[in-house]
Design an enzyme around this catalytic site. Structure first.
Site, PDB file in Angstrom:
ATOM      1  N   ASP A 101     -67.668 -10.625 -13.909  1.00  0.00           N
ATOM      2  CA  ASP A 101     -66.764 -10.616 -12.592  1.00  0.00           C
ATOM      3  C   ASP A 101     -66.146 -11.986 -12.806  1.00  0.00           C
ATOM      4  O   ASP A 101     -66.617 -12.980 -13.158  1.00  0.00           O
ATOM      5  CB  ASP A 101     -67.981 -11.044 -11.502  1.00  0.00           C
ATOM      6  CG  ASP A 101     -67.353 -10.777 -10.169  1.00  0.00           C
ATOM      7  OD1 ASP A 101     -66.363 -10.554  -9.944  1.00  0.00           O
ATOM      8  OD2 ASP A 101     -68.136  -9.835  -9.725  1.00  0.00           O
ATOM      9  N   ASP A 198     -62.332 -10.323  -8.873  1.00  0.00           N
ATOM     10  CA  ASP A 198     -62.535 -10.550  -7.668  1.00  0.00           C
ATOM     11  C   ASP A 198     -61.144 -10.743  -6.995  1.00  0.00           C
ATOM     12  O   ASP A 198     -60.235 -11.349  -7.404  1.00  0.00           O
ATOM     13  CB  ASP A 198     -63.270 -11.691  -7.469  1.00  0.00           C
ATOM     14  CG  ASP A 198     -63.825 -11.971  -6.358  1.00  0.00           C
ATOM     15  OD1 ASP A 198     -64.229 -11.216  -5.822  1.00  0.00           O
ATOM     16  OD2 ASP A 198     -63.264 -13.073  -5.654  1.00  0.00           O
ATOM     17  N   GLU A 239     -60.621  -5.772  -7.679  1.00  0.00           N
ATOM     18  CA  GLU A 239     -60.908  -5.482  -6.211  1.00  0.00           C
ATOM     19  C   GLU A 239     -59.846  -5.491  -5.654  1.00  0.00           C
ATOM     20  O   GLU A 239     -59.181  -6.713  -5.527  1.00  0.00           O
ATOM     21  CB  GLU A 239     -61.870  -6.662  -5.751  1.00  0.00           C
ATOM     22  CG  GLU A 239     -62.364  -6.306  -4.294  1.00  0.00           C
ATOM     23  CD  GLU A 239     -63.060  -7.535  -3.748  1.00  0.00           C
ATOM     24  OE1 GLU A 239     -63.745  -7.522  -2.582  1.00  0.00           O
ATOM     25  OE2 GLU A 239     -62.992  -8.681  -4.197  1.00  0.00           O
ATOM     26  N   HIS A 311     -72.423  -5.369  -3.555  1.00  0.00           N
ATOM     27  CA  HIS A 311     -72.917  -6.866  -3.076  1.00  0.00           C
ATOM     28  C   HIS A 311     -72.264  -7.024  -1.734  1.00  0.00           C
ATOM     29  O   HIS A 311     -72.830  -8.025  -1.126  1.00  0.00           O
ATOM     30  CB  HIS A 311     -72.874  -7.808  -4.070  1.00  0.00           C
ATOM     31  CG  HIS A 311     -71.562  -8.206  -4.099  1.00  0.00           C
ATOM     32  ND1 HIS A 311     -70.552  -7.455  -5.075  1.00  0.00           N
ATOM     33  CD2 HIS A 311     -70.788  -9.331  -3.929  1.00  0.00           C
ATOM     34  CE1 HIS A 311     -69.308  -8.013  -5.066  1.00  0.00           C
ATOM     35  NE2 HIS A 311     -69.403  -9.143  -4.708  1.00  0.00           N
ATOM     36  N   ASP A 312     -71.106  -6.526  -1.284  1.00  0.00           N
ATOM     37  CA  ASP A 312     -70.708  -6.959  -0.115  1.00  0.00           C
ATOM     38  C   ASP A 312     -70.709  -5.776   1.050  1.00  0.00           C
ATOM     39  O   ASP A 312     -70.518  -6.089   2.249  1.00  0.00           O
ATOM     40  CB  ASP A 312     -68.945  -7.021  -0.032  1.00  0.00           C
ATOM     41  CG  ASP A 312     -68.599  -8.143  -0.986  1.00  0.00           C
ATOM     42  OD1 ASP A 312     -69.579  -9.126  -1.124  1.00  0.00           O
ATOM     43  OD2 ASP A 312     -67.465  -8.118  -1.636  1.00  0.00           O
TER      44      ASP A 312
HETATM   45  C1  GLC Z   1     -64.956 -10.837  -3.130  1.00  0.00           C
HETATM   46  C2  GLC Z   1     -66.323 -10.870  -3.487  1.00  0.00           C
HETATM   47  C3  GLC Z   1     -67.156 -11.361  -2.286  1.00  0.00           C
HETATM   48  C4  GLC Z   1     -66.625 -12.762  -2.349  1.00  0.00           C
HETATM   49  C5  GLC Z   1     -65.159 -12.837  -1.964  1.00  0.00           C
HETATM   50  C6  GLC Z   1     -64.763 -14.438  -2.349  1.00  0.00           C
HETATM   51  O1  GLC Z   1     -64.617  -9.776  -1.820  1.00  0.00           O
HETATM   52  O2  GLC Z   1     -66.927  -9.435  -3.483  1.00  0.00           O
HETATM   53  O3  GLC Z   1     -68.573 -11.650  -2.369  1.00  0.00           O
HETATM   54  O4  GLC Z   1     -67.502 -13.701  -1.040  1.00  0.00           O
HETATM   55  O5  GLC Z   1     -64.430 -12.059  -2.962  1.00  0.00           O
HETATM   56  O6  GLC Z   1     -64.739 -14.595  -3.529  1.00  0.00           O
END
Ligand code: GLC
Ligand code: CA
Length: 532
Positions: A101, A198, A239, A311-312
């Protein structure tokens, strides 16, 4: 046929590990890298050949590792760089890949860059972040409150799109781009095979338009990272909350040398009206959105990412299907529906045993910064019970509970006190019970992945939808040369399904079907070869 650059990735099956909650080997209640190593054979047995590891870098853990204080070292709780080297070696020895990540949008305020930056306006790091004398706009932070925080030391405001301790990096400063290229190279030299990036859409802001994502230099920055000699071959999944296929194409078309694929989130709204409010009709919506993206990515020759949770995101099964009596049918049906489509499958830890969302009667059982902040906000306008119901539905902790390896006191996860309470249904739903059952989700997934592996129809074959929008089931075919397969997934009611072609005896089904046509139980599914 998918473009040559990305075709190989179609045979990757990626398992997402949330290291904090996967396996603890030293009894401190926190999962660690040796724990991941210990489970590599388990993952191999399931049929995955790559893992995406959530952040493992040094971090104060305000946002569980997404607040990084050193990009080149491992957080103490998870182990050491040597553990990471051993993990890479362990994976490669099993012919598996590692995807790290990568968090480029922000660092922890504990990062040395920020500590230097806040010292004043004339040091080498002063422009590594966004500093203003007064907030230049009213942007809000994702975890609540203003996105601008006053720093008394510097006497200015800095931008934080997430927690106050997650300061946004200023990518318009070429020194930041160079630092990040160096970080990527550091891990590539250690042997990693790819990155999940991310909130990559946020590294270029558009202050003129007032949006803190999809800024004018986004493509330039992504290309700077991944369009280089040593980074072009990497698997990269962003993402990136794109709205449509054109936007996806601008990031993922092979010739652009930016991202191999990205997570597209349109289907994440299935089964909910908003993050904390359920909504019925999720299965149909999920099917229609998946169909849409199968078609548009095929038209544009793009690599699609197949995922329904991470995980979100709370487990999809609890949002669109039945996580009670028909939990086994629902979990296996969703797996057949997703993993036989065209793209790269992602399995989130616990999904392979049909882990649903848990439920707790106190906010004390939650650890996630977003859940805790949201709870406080919700409580301003509703009762404790109402607010908890919402958090229980939508919390990011729903997918962050320790992996339930067995039904024991500590779930097989730790010998100590887990950092977060175990899953509320861990005694009933765990790997040990699943494997002992004739209705094993794990074994169904294993057979599904075996069928998919090495089968050109499922890997690179064309997709065609057979069911209509008004149907309460999903049927589609995958075809490669003269080989054609059909996948039939029934939704929540018993009904007769008749296909417009003749199939062989089902190769795989979750309730032991012997015919493709006929009456389907709720969430019954079948995978069959189509007869010529
Ligand atoms: C992304 C991650 C999340 C995190 C956010 C800030 O959305 O998946 O878990 O809190 O970024 O880094
Ligand atoms: Ca540990």
């Amino acid at each position: 046929m998918l473009c040559a650059k990305y075709r190989d990735f179609l045979s990757w099956v990626i398992y997402q590990v949330y290291p904090r909650s996967f396996m603890d080997t030293n009894g401190d209640g926190i999962g660690d890298l040796p724990g991941v190593i210990e489970k590599l054979d388990y993952l191999k047995e399931l049929g995955v050949n790559a893992i995406w590891l959530c952040p493992c870098y040094k971090s104060p853990n305000d946002d569980n590792g997404y607040d990084i204080s050193d990009y080149r070292d491992i957080m103490d709780e998870f182990g050491t760089l040597d553990d990471m080297r051993a993990l890479i070696a362990g994976l490669h020895a099993r012919d598996m890949k590692l995807i790290l990540d990568f968090v480029p949008n922000h660092t922890s305020t504990a990062h040395r860059w920020f500590q230097e930056s806040r010292k004043g306006r004339d040091n080498p790091y002063s422009d590594y972040y966004y500093w203003f004398d007064a907030p230049p706009n009213d942007w809000k932070a994702a975890f609540g409150g203003s996105a601008w925080e006053y720093d008394a030391k510097r006497g200015q405001y800095y931008l934080h799109s997430y927690a106050i301790s997650q300061a946004d990096l200023n990518w318009d400063n070429p020194a930041v781009v160079q630092e990040m290229k160096n970080v990527i190279d550091y891990w590539v030299n250690l042997g990693v095979d790819g990155f999940r990036i991310d909130v990559v859409d946020q590294i270029s802001k558009d202050f003129a338009k007032g949006q803190n994502c999809f800024g004018p230099n986004l493509h330039e920055y992504i290309h700077a990272l991944f369009g280089r000699e040593n980074t072009r071959r990497l698997f990269t999944v962003g993402e990136c909350w794109v709205q449509d296929a054109e936007e996806m194409e601008r990031h993922c078309a092979a010739e652009r040398e930016e991202l191999s694929t990205l997570f597209q989130f349109e289907h994440m709204e299935c089964g909910r009206a908003d993050k904390f409010t359920p909504k019925v009709g999720g299965m149909r919506k999920l099917r229609d959105i998946l169909v849409k993206w199968q078609n548009v990515t095929a038209d544009r020759d793009l690599l699609y990412s197949l995922f329904t949770e991470n995980h979100d995101q709370p487990p999809m099964i609890s949002r669109v299907a039945d996580d009670g009596e028909r939990r086994y049918e629902s979990a296996t049906c969703l797996a057949a529906m997703l993993y036989l489509l065209k793209g790269v499958p992602f399995i989130y830890q616990g999904q392979e045993i049909g882990m649903p969302s848990p439920c707790y009667d106190s906010i004390d059982s939650f650890r996630d910064i977003e859940s805790i902040n949201s709870y406080a906000e919700l409580r301003a306008s509703m009762t404790e019970a109402e607010a908890l119901q919402k958090i229980n539905f939508g919390s990011r902790d729903n997918s962050r509970r320790p992996m339930a390896w067995d039904g024991g006191e500590k779930g097989g996860f730790t010998t100590g006190a887990p950092w977060i309470p175990l899953h509320s249904r861990q005694k009933e739903i765990n790997l040990e019970n699943d494997l002992a059952s004739e209705r094993s989700v794990f074994r169904f997934c294993q057979r599904l992945l075996k069928l998919r592996a090495g089968n050109d129809a499922f890997l690179d074959g064309t997709f065609q939808v057979v069911s209509r929008e008004e149907d309460d089931f999903f049927a589609f075919t995958r075809m490669w040369e003269s080989e054609k397969w059909a996948v039939i997934c029934n939704f929540d009611r018993e009904q007769r399904i008749t296909l417009p072609f003749v199939c062989e005896v089902p190769h795989l089904s979750n309730l032991g079907r012997t015919q493709a046509d006929g009456v389907y139980q709720p969430y019954e599914c079948a995978v069959c070869r189509v007869r010529h």
